[in-house]
Design a protein around this motif. Structure first.
Motif, short mmCIF file in Angstrom:
data_model
loop_
_atom_site.label_atom_id
_atom_site.label_comp_id
_atom_site.label_asym_id
_atom_site.label_seq_id
_atom_site.Cartn_x
_atom_site.Cartn_y
_atom_site.Cartn_z
N LEU A 250 80.45 140.78 87.27
CA LEU A 250 79.30 139.88 87.39
C LEU A 250 79.38 138.81 86.31
CD1 LEU A 250 76.57 139.38 88.85
CD2 LEU A 250 75.50 140.62 86.99
N TYR A 251 79.69 139.24 85.09
CA TYR A 251 79.71 138.29 83.97
C TYR A 251 80.80 137.24 84.16
CZ TYR A 251 79.07 136.58 79.27
OH TYR A 251 78.78 135.77 78.20
N SER A 252 81.93 137.66 84.80
CA SER A 252 83.03 136.72 84.96
C SER A 252 82.68 135.58 85.91
CB SER A 252 84.28 137.45 85.44
OG SER A 252 84.08 137.90 86.76
N LEU A 253 81.64 135.77 86.73
CA LEU A 253 81.23 134.68 87.63
C LEU A 253 80.72 133.48 86.86
CD1 LEU A 253 79.37 136.67 90.44
CD2 LEU A 253 81.69 135.77 90.48
N LEU A 254 80.26 133.72 85.64
CA LEU A 254 79.70 132.62 84.83
C LEU A 254 80.75 131.57 84.47
CD1 LEU A 254 77.30 134.45 82.35
CD2 LEU A 254 76.70 133.14 84.35
N ASP A 255 82.05 131.92 84.64
CA ASP A 255 83.09 130.93 84.36
C ASP A 255 83.11 129.82 85.39
OD1 ASP A 255 83.83 132.44 82.25
OD2 ASP A 255 85.48 133.46 83.27
N TYR A 256 82.46 130.04 86.52
CA TYR A 256 82.57 129.08 87.63
C TYR A 256 81.21 128.49 87.99
CZ TYR A 256 86.82 131.73 87.67
OH TYR A 256 87.96 132.34 87.27
N ASP A 257 80.42 128.20 86.97
CA ASP A 257 79.02 127.83 87.18
C ASP A 257 78.85 126.31 87.08
OD1 ASP A 257 79.73 127.50 84.60
OD2 ASP A 257 77.95 128.44 83.76
N HIS A 258 77.62 125.89 87.16
CA HIS A 258 77.29 124.51 86.80
C HIS A 258 76.77 124.57 85.38
CE1 HIS A 258 72.91 125.25 87.47
NE2 HIS A 258 73.43 126.23 88.16
N ASN A 259 76.27 123.48 84.86
CA ASN A 259 75.95 123.43 83.43
C ASN A 259 74.78 124.30 83.02
OD1 ASN A 259 75.90 122.56 80.74
ND2 ASN A 259 74.44 120.95 81.28
N ASP A 260 73.77 124.44 83.88
CA ASP A 260 72.49 124.99 83.41
C ASP A 260 72.01 126.17 84.26
OD1 ASP A 260 70.18 125.30 82.03
OD2 ASP A 260 69.26 123.42 82.66
N ASN A 261 72.73 127.31 84.16
CA ASN A 261 72.42 128.46 85.03
C ASN A 261 71.03 129.01 84.86
OD1 ASN A 261 75.13 128.42 85.64
ND2 ASN A 261 75.58 129.66 83.85
N PHE A 262 70.56 129.02 83.60
CA PHE A 262 69.30 129.71 83.33
C PHE A 262 68.12 128.75 83.35
CE2 PHE A 262 72.70 132.22 81.65
CZ PHE A 262 72.40 133.47 82.18
N GLY A 263 68.41 127.49 83.63
CA GLY A 263 67.33 126.51 83.74
C GLY A 263 66.92 126.29 85.19
N MET A 264 67.76 126.73 86.14
CA MET A 264 67.49 126.47 87.55
C MET A 264 67.04 127.73 88.27
SD MET A 264 68.08 123.33 87.89
CE MET A 264 68.79 122.08 86.82
N GLY A 265 66.09 127.55 89.20
CA GLY A 265 65.58 128.69 89.97
C GLY A 265 66.01 128.62 91.42
N TYR A 266 65.51 129.58 92.19
CA TYR A 266 65.90 129.73 93.60
C TYR A 266 65.68 128.45 94.42
CZ TYR A 266 65.55 131.69 98.38
OH TYR A 266 65.68 131.95 99.71
N PHE B 144 71.37 140.37 80.00
CA PHE B 144 72.78 140.67 79.80
C PHE B 144 73.63 139.42 80.06
CE2 PHE B 144 76.49 141.65 82.60
CZ PHE B 144 77.40 141.91 81.60
N LEU B 145 73.31 138.69 81.12
CA LEU B 145 74.09 137.50 81.44
C LEU B 145 73.98 136.45 80.34
CD1 LEU B 145 73.34 137.28 85.24
CD2 LEU B 145 75.56 137.71 84.20
N LEU B 146 72.90 136.53 79.57
CA LEU B 146 72.73 135.57 78.47
C LEU B 146 73.56 135.95 77.26
CD1 LEU B 146 68.94 134.96 78.83
CD2 LEU B 146 70.64 133.15 78.69
N ASN B 147 73.67 137.27 76.99
CA ASN B 147 74.39 137.63 75.76
C ASN B 147 75.77 138.27 76.02
OD1 ASN B 147 74.00 140.40 76.28
ND2 ASN B 147 72.02 140.37 75.27
N GLY B 148 76.00 138.74 77.24
CA GLY B 148 77.33 139.21 77.59
C GLY B 148 77.79 140.51 76.95
N GLY C 33 65.54 128.10 79.74
CA GLY C 33 66.61 129.04 80.08
C GLY C 33 67.27 129.63 78.86
N ASN C 34 66.80 129.27 77.69
CA ASN C 34 67.39 129.76 76.45
C ASN C 34 66.47 130.78 75.79
OD1 ASN C 34 68.23 130.09 73.79
ND2 ASN C 34 69.03 128.00 73.68
N PRO C 35 66.91 132.01 75.65
CA PRO C 35 66.02 133.06 75.14
C PRO C 35 65.49 132.78 73.73
CG PRO C 35 68.27 133.87 75.32
CD PRO C 35 68.24 132.54 75.99
N ASP C 36 66.23 131.98 72.94
CA ASP C 36 65.76 131.70 71.58
C ASP C 36 64.76 130.55 71.54
OD1 ASP C 36 67.48 133.66 70.65
OD2 ASP C 36 69.14 132.24 70.54
#
Lengths: 412, 277
Positions: free
Chosen positions: A231-247, A388-392, B135-138
């Motif tokens: 699952l974590y390895s998928l993050l290598d193929y992302d766009h810039n802002d994974n955790f800023g975008m929602g569904y 987990f996806l944030l800290n790996g 999107g940043n936890p900190d």
């Protein structure tokens, strides 16, 4: 003065009490039987409206009132706290359904003749949720947890549907080197991370994971290492802002061609098409393993039809009639044609070309259940996965899963 | 007239509270059957790292937000109390954020944090801000603080304004004759005289920020991970969505006591300050 105010208060309270009781009484005494149909799918409201109108035409003495609310599972729970149980329900086949069945809220369907007409694998999936041989509902439709892809872009880049995990990563690599975004990840909404998670876990967790975890014979740490890493390895193929975008943002972005693949179930197709009616979408099962013949498609019960255990007499009869009506082949076909889900009724198939690549899985029965439906809901796994996806940190994450599991069980 | 009020208060306030207290000693899931479990819920609560995390987040958030709101509100109030043009219009404008629903404002701020700020950061070349801070936890909690402070200032400004109106102008005249500059006037006249308002503002702000819920729902939903899960949100998530009604009720009982203690403590300490002056 005092007396008057006490009197007013008394009248008010009595009034409150009477209005509170009124609704129920009417339903039993009146000639028409009134039933509430509480269902959890926003997309299906119009489809049900059509089917209900058809049903009421055939059964003029029964009045079905559809009720859809956002966050329906939470609403349902708070209604149960008041002992206000909807008469007929269309629920998702997940952990909450299992809990309701265990708590004795739902009527028993064990002797229902219609059970023979639906595919057994889905009945078993539901039984696993409440862990008994009985049935507390009839599975109606099922869904598929997939990878959606942009057909035009695949053609443009000369790509084929990957069959193994290695091919999958190689495909992503090719897309990346062509300067496009392989995946549009939408991890601001924690639950969207559960799409790839479920595909990976279902194929990699091994036999009987949940049963063995409950009795303490195995742990997440033992079985989920590869799931977390892949699952974590998928993050290598992302766009810039994974955790800023929602569904919702992801659906729009994928519809506009900002990514070639999109990790979502078939339920997202409708809103993607809404954002761009010209897009050509396909869907394939995420190949979680390298052995082609072993890879399974994750599919679950999208809607299970059931009713309140409190119903009896004429009301129960009417409720059952309505459930049976929905399960009739013609109506089941209408429903899945509208909703692009799959039917659990034997002999009713989804014919939309969009999901052609999934057909072999359904025909050969290479289907696995959603692993996360069997985690206790108090664990709130999506948030843990997001963290987990944030800290790996794989080790810490698996420990946390085990800890939370134990804690939730110790509280029950 | 007191009896009906008492009955109403008891029926709609005390009774539900007592019912909640009662359920915190059971294993009720919100439906179905239940049995007594004694203090098990409370004991488990103290072992729950997730509850601890949410307490830490909530306190961090509440303290920072309370300080910011009071500093900013006081500054705005003094500004609006001065002899300026369009005073009434400006007062109305500063109060507007307080009337708007947090959920709606939250979606606007969501857009700002997700698209607007990153775009600006990209143009200016500030790398750290090109991704959404939500999107940043900190950093996500900073986003919640910004929304909360922006929204709450109007109300506290109003309270400070009414405090400032109670001060007699002749005191400032006397001060300026004695040669006090603006800062000295503020320190020696304004601030001591609005001390009671300062107390009530601190207590009210702290209390409402400790109970933060809708701000978080609108911006982050408690994420990323669990980094912005406030106690109210945890109680809601765990109790209704997680099916641990009795357990989270125990959490709510403890939380109630905590807020009560903090409010009383604040009143005592701050009121003592008032008396000394």
């Amino acid at each position: 003065m005092k007396k008057i105010s006490v009197f007013i208060l008394f009248v008010l309270l009595v009034g409150l009490f009477l209005t509170g009781c009124g609704g129920k009484q009417e339903a039993i005494d009146g000639r028409k039987i009134k039933l509430e149909f509480f269902q959890n799918k926003q997309e299906a409201v119009e489809t049900y409206d059509y089917l209900i109108a058809k049903f009421e035409k055939e059964n003029p003495d029964i009045d079905i009132e559809q009720n859809f609310v956002p966050e329906s599972e939470t609403v349902l729970r708070s209604r149960l706290a008041k002992n206000d149980i909807p008469e007929v329900m269309g629920l998702g086949g997940n952990a909450i359904y299992g809990e309701l069945a265990k708590a004795g809220i739902l009527a028993s369907f064990s002797d229902d003749p219609k059970l023979k007409e639906v595919q057994e694998s889905y009945i078993r999936m539901l039984q696993d949720l409440h862990g008994r041989v009985n049935n507390y509902g009839i599975p109606y439709t099922s869904n598929a947890n997939t990878v959606l892809y942009n057909k035009d872009k695949f053609k443009e880049l000369g790509l084929e549907i990957p069959k193994t995990w290695n091919e999958f990563i190689a495909t992503a690599e090719k897309i990346k080197s062509a300067g496009e975004t392989p995946f549009y990840l939408t991890f601001k909404d924690a639950w969207t991370a559960m799409i790839p998670w479920n595909s990976l876990a279902a194929n990699l967790q091994g036999e009987d994971f949940i049963k063995q975890r409950i009795v303490g014979q195995t742990t997440f740490k033992e079985r989920y290492d590869e799931v977390a890493k892949r699952l974590y390895s998928l993050l290598d193929y992302d766009h810039n802002d994974n955790f800023g975008m929602g569904y919702n943002q992801g659906n729009t972005a994928f519809a506009k061609g900002k990514a070639v693949m999109y990790l979502q179930g078939v339920w997202a197709i409708g809103s993607i098409e809404q954002a761009n009616p010209d897009i050509k979408i396909g869907a394939f099962a995420l190949p979680a393993v390298n052995n082609v013949s072993e890879n399974k498609l994750v599919s679950g019960v999208d809607t299970v039809l059931t009713m309140s255990a409190k119903l009896d007499g004429k009301e129960a009869e009417a409720a059952k009639k309505f459930i049976h009506f929905l399960l009739e082949k013609e109506n089941a076909q209408y429903y899945i044609d509208q909703e692009r889900t799959f039917s659990t009724v034997k002999g009713v198939y989804q014919n939309n070309p969009m999901v052609d690549d999934l057909k072999p899985y359904f025909e050969s029965g290479k289907i696995a259940a959603f692993p996360d439906h069997y985690y206790p809901s108090g664990m709130q796994v999506p948030n843990l996965v997001q963290e987990f996806l944030l800290n790996g940190d794989v080790g810490a994450f698996l420990d946390k899963l085990d800890n939370e599991w134990d804690k939730v069980y110790s509280r029950q | 007239m007191a009896i009906p009020a008492l009955v109403l208060f008891f029926a709609f306030h005390t009774l539900p509270a007592l019912t909640g207290l009662f359920y915190s000693f059971t294993n009720w899931r919100g439906y179905g059957t239940w049995e007594f479990v004694g203090l098990k819920n409370y004991i488990n609560l103290f072992k729950d790292a997730r509850a601890l995390d949410s307490y830490l987040f909530t306190f961090k958030f509440a303290i920072v937000a309370t300080i910011l709101v009071n500093v900013i509100s006081l500054a705005i109030a003094i500004g609006l109390n001065a002899k300026i043009k369009f005073k009434t219009t400006l007062r109305a404008i500063y109060f507007i954020p307080n009337i708007l629903s947090v959920l709606i404002v939250g979606y606007i701020f969501n857009y700002i944090f997700t698209f607007f700020l990153p775009d600006i950061a990209q143009v200016l070349g500030i790398n750290a801000l090109t991704k959404s801070i939500l999107g940043n936890p900190d950093l996500a909690w900073v986003g919640v603080v910004i929304l909360a402070v922006w929204q709450a200032c109007g109300f506290n400004t109003l309270l400070y304004l009414s405090g400032l109106q109670t001060i007699d102008d002749t005191l400032y005249e006397a001060g300026s004759i004695d040669g006090a500059n603006k800062w000295q006037q503020f320190k020696a006249i304004t601030f001591p005289l609005i001390a009671p308002f300062f107390t009530i503002n601190m207590v009210l702000a702290m209390k409402s920020f400790l109970m933060v819920f809708d701000h978080v729902v609108a911006l982050t939903g408690g994420g990323p991970g669990r980094s912005t899960e406030s106690i109210s949100l945890l109680i809601y998530n765990g109790g209704f969505a997680g099916g641990e009604f009795a357990y989270q009720t125990a959490n709510a009982v403890i939380y109630f006591i905590v807020i009560l203690v903090i409010s009383v403590f604040q009143m005592k300490v701050l009121q003592k300050r008032e008396v000394e002056v």
